[in-house]
Design an enzyme around this catalytic site. Structure first.
Site, PDB file in Angstrom:
ATOM      1  N   VAL A 131       0.871  -1.184   0.000  1.00  0.00           N
ATOM      2  CA  VAL A 131       0.000   0.000   0.000  1.00  0.00           C
ATOM      3  C   VAL A 131       0.902   1.226   0.000  1.00  0.00           C
ATOM      4  O   VAL A 131       1.776   1.330   0.858  1.00  0.00           O
ATOM      5  CB  VAL A 131      -0.857   0.061   1.295  1.00  0.00           C
ATOM      6  CG1 VAL A 131      -1.744   1.295   1.287  1.00  0.00           C
ATOM      7  CG2 VAL A 131      -1.696  -1.193   1.466  1.00  0.00           C
ATOM      8  N   HIS A 132       0.738   2.120  -0.954  1.00  0.00           N
ATOM      9  CA  HIS A 132       1.501   3.363  -0.867  1.00  0.00           C
ATOM     10  C   HIS A 132       0.801   4.538  -1.539  1.00  0.00           C
ATOM     11  O   HIS A 132       1.274   5.669  -1.461  1.00  0.00           O
ATOM     12  CB  HIS A 132       2.897   3.203  -1.485  1.00  0.00           C
ATOM     13  CG  HIS A 132       2.881   3.161  -2.974  1.00  0.00           C
ATOM     14  ND1 HIS A 132       2.592   2.043  -3.678  1.00  0.00           N
ATOM     15  CD2 HIS A 132       3.087   4.139  -3.903  1.00  0.00           C
ATOM     16  CE1 HIS A 132       2.631   2.303  -4.976  1.00  0.00           C
ATOM     17  NE2 HIS A 132       2.929   3.567  -5.146  1.00  0.00           N
ATOM     18  N   ARG A 133      -0.323   4.283  -2.198  1.00  0.00           N
ATOM     19  CA  ARG A 133      -0.995   5.338  -2.951  1.00  0.00           C
ATOM     20  C   ARG A 133      -1.487   6.422  -1.984  1.00  0.00           C
ATOM     21  O   ARG A 133      -2.101   6.088  -0.947  1.00  0.00           O
ATOM     22  CB  ARG A 133      -2.168   4.669  -3.670  1.00  0.00           C
ATOM     23  CG  ARG A 133      -2.774   5.354  -4.830  1.00  0.00           C
ATOM     24  CD  ARG A 133      -1.883   5.585  -5.988  1.00  0.00           C
ATOM     25  NE  ARG A 133      -1.247   4.423  -6.536  1.00  0.00           N
ATOM     26  CZ  ARG A 133      -0.122   4.470  -7.280  1.00  0.00           C
ATOM     27  NH1 ARG A 133       0.475   5.622  -7.517  1.00  0.00           N
ATOM     28  NH2 ARG A 133       0.392   3.381  -7.765  1.00  0.00           N
ATOM     29  N   ASP A 142      -2.259  -1.455  -3.985  1.00  0.00           N
ATOM     30  CA  ASP A 142      -2.785  -0.290  -4.699  1.00  0.00           C
ATOM     31  C   ASP A 142      -1.739   0.222  -5.691  1.00  0.00           C
ATOM     32  O   ASP A 142      -1.865   1.311  -6.236  1.00  0.00           O
ATOM     33  CB  ASP A 142      -3.231   0.813  -3.727  1.00  0.00           C
ATOM     34  CG  ASP A 142      -2.110   1.313  -2.823  1.00  0.00           C
ATOM     35  OD1 ASP A 142      -0.933   0.968  -3.054  1.00  0.00           O
ATOM     36  OD2 ASP A 142      -2.421   2.076  -1.879  1.00  0.00           O
TER      37      ASP A 142
END
Ligand code: UD1
Ligand code: UDP
Length: 353
Positions: free
Chosen positions: A202-204, A277
């Protein structure tokens, strides 16, 4: 001819490595790192593992607000382009490094070539969507990874020449898959067995910078009965700590440092399912025959969803749980992103500049 390549963020090192191998057979390449990513595991590890030469220059820009970061890159790149006088500037994807190089090149008498042109999420709240639209409209040469990307560009009447080259990340995965199987010890290191764990990233910004969305994602991952391996982007680690989510998450999820590329390919190859994501991870899971659950409302890589290999579920906890529990490998897989020879085609097309 001389090509000045600009990279700055993790996925760009992977893409540029694939192209660089082909490009350097016939052309001079000056490799410039903007310094957007700078931690050892977000940057150096890729240069070590992918066999790309060290960057000729590193602007050392680091993290900042979008405007300040992009502006500093533009100023640095303008000087370098003036000094090197390349025949073309080559950019990848949709990060602030991409946009900065596009602006710098298009203000000078230099051809701009864009790899991964024509991708659209049609969500202008994503900084990446703005970056890619602006870059495509500034580019002279547009290398599109799929037929749909070509059609998107035609629909926008871009001025540059559009080529359907296929996707360079497919080349990268084909290069890495067997190497990773032979050399990576990551499964043993983490104590997980093939087919028995979920791999998550997850990094968005839309997920990490909203406490409710980040909590929903982490809750869904924590609820999965399988082991969950979560190599966390530094931005996500910071937000988890800031929102007080870290301790609970770490009770149920194996949170690790960002993985090197070969370890990460191995983890994707052997996962029961991938939850992400990321743009690149959706595609790599597809190339590696691993079903994917995408924790976003839309995707640029719609072909993977249409083929049944990728489920789009947003950041809704219940929807993520359900999708993880029901994800299966479809019996068939189309090949919408070319044949794995995109890099060679791009190197050849650059010869025409
Ligand atoms: C950037 C790209 C995104 C891409 C991602 C790949 C933009 C707008 N976003 O997002 O499209 O998917 O890279 O991973 O260009 N940080 C560190 N160490 C690092 C790098 C970042 O600690 O080496 C932390 C900093 O707190 C920084 C934050 O992560 O503020 C965000 O980094 P940044 O490069 O601005 O955006 P990414 O989220 O990495
Ligand atoms: N990746 C990696 N280690 C990780 C997570 C991702 O090597 O811990 C690689 C992954 O294999 C892919 C690229 O980084 O090639 C994707 O980058 P990211 O998800 O950061 O960005 P995006 O593709 O969303 O722009």
């Amino acid at each position: 001819m001389t090509v000045l390549t600009v990279v700055g963020a993790r996925p760009q090192f992977v893409k540029a490595a694939a192209v660089s191998r082909e490009l350097r057979r016939e052309h001079e390449e000056v490799l410039v790192h903007t310094g957007q990513h700078y931690d050892e595991e977000m940057s150096d590890v890729f240069f070590d593992e992918l066999g790309i030469p060290e960057p000729d220059d590193n602007l050392g820009v680091g993290s900042d607000s979008h405007g300040a970061q992009t502006a500093e890159m533009i100023a640095g790149l303008e000087e370098l382009i003036a000094a090197e006088e390349p025949d073309a500037v080559l950019v990848y994807g949709d990060t602030n490094s991409t946009l900065a190089a596009a602006v710098a090149a298009s203000k000078m008498d230099t051809e701009l070539a864009h790899v991964e042109a024509g991708l659209r999420s049609y969500n202008r709240e994503m900084p990446e969507e703005v970056n890619r639209v602006l870059t495509d409209h500034a580019a002279d040469l547009l290398f599109a990874p799929s037929r749909r990307a070509v059609e998107n560009l035609r629909a926008e009447s871009v001025a540059g020449a559009v080529h359907d080259t296929g996707d360079v990340m497919f080349d990268a995965v084909l290069w890495a898959r067997d190497r990773a199987a032979d050399h990576s010890t990551v499964l043993d290191d983490l104590g997980v067995d093939p087919g028995e764990y979920v791999l998550a990233t997850v990094h968005r910004a839309g997920n990490t910078d909203d406490p409710d969305r980040l909590a929903a994602v982490l809750d869904a991952l924590a609820a999965d009965p399988r082991e969950v391996v979560f190599p966390a982007h530094p931005r996500t680690v910071e937000r988890m700590a800031e929102y007080g989510l870290r301790e609970d998450a770490e009770e149920c999820i194996t949170v690790t440092e960002p993985a090197g590329y070969l370890d990460f390919v191995r983890l994707q190859d052997c996962a029961d399912v991938v939850a992400t994501d990321s743009g690149g991870v959706q595609k790599e899971a597809f190339f590696l025959d691993t079903p994917c659950v995408t924790m976003r409302g839309e995707t640029e890589w719609r072909e993977t969803v249409e083929a049944g290999w990728n489920q789009l579920v947003g950041a809704d906890s219940e929807a993520i749980r359900r999708a993880l529990a029901t994800a299966e490998r479809p019996t068939e897989k189309p090949q919408p992103y070319g044949d794995g020879d995109a890099a060679a085609r791009i190197a050849e097309l650059l010869s025409d500049v």
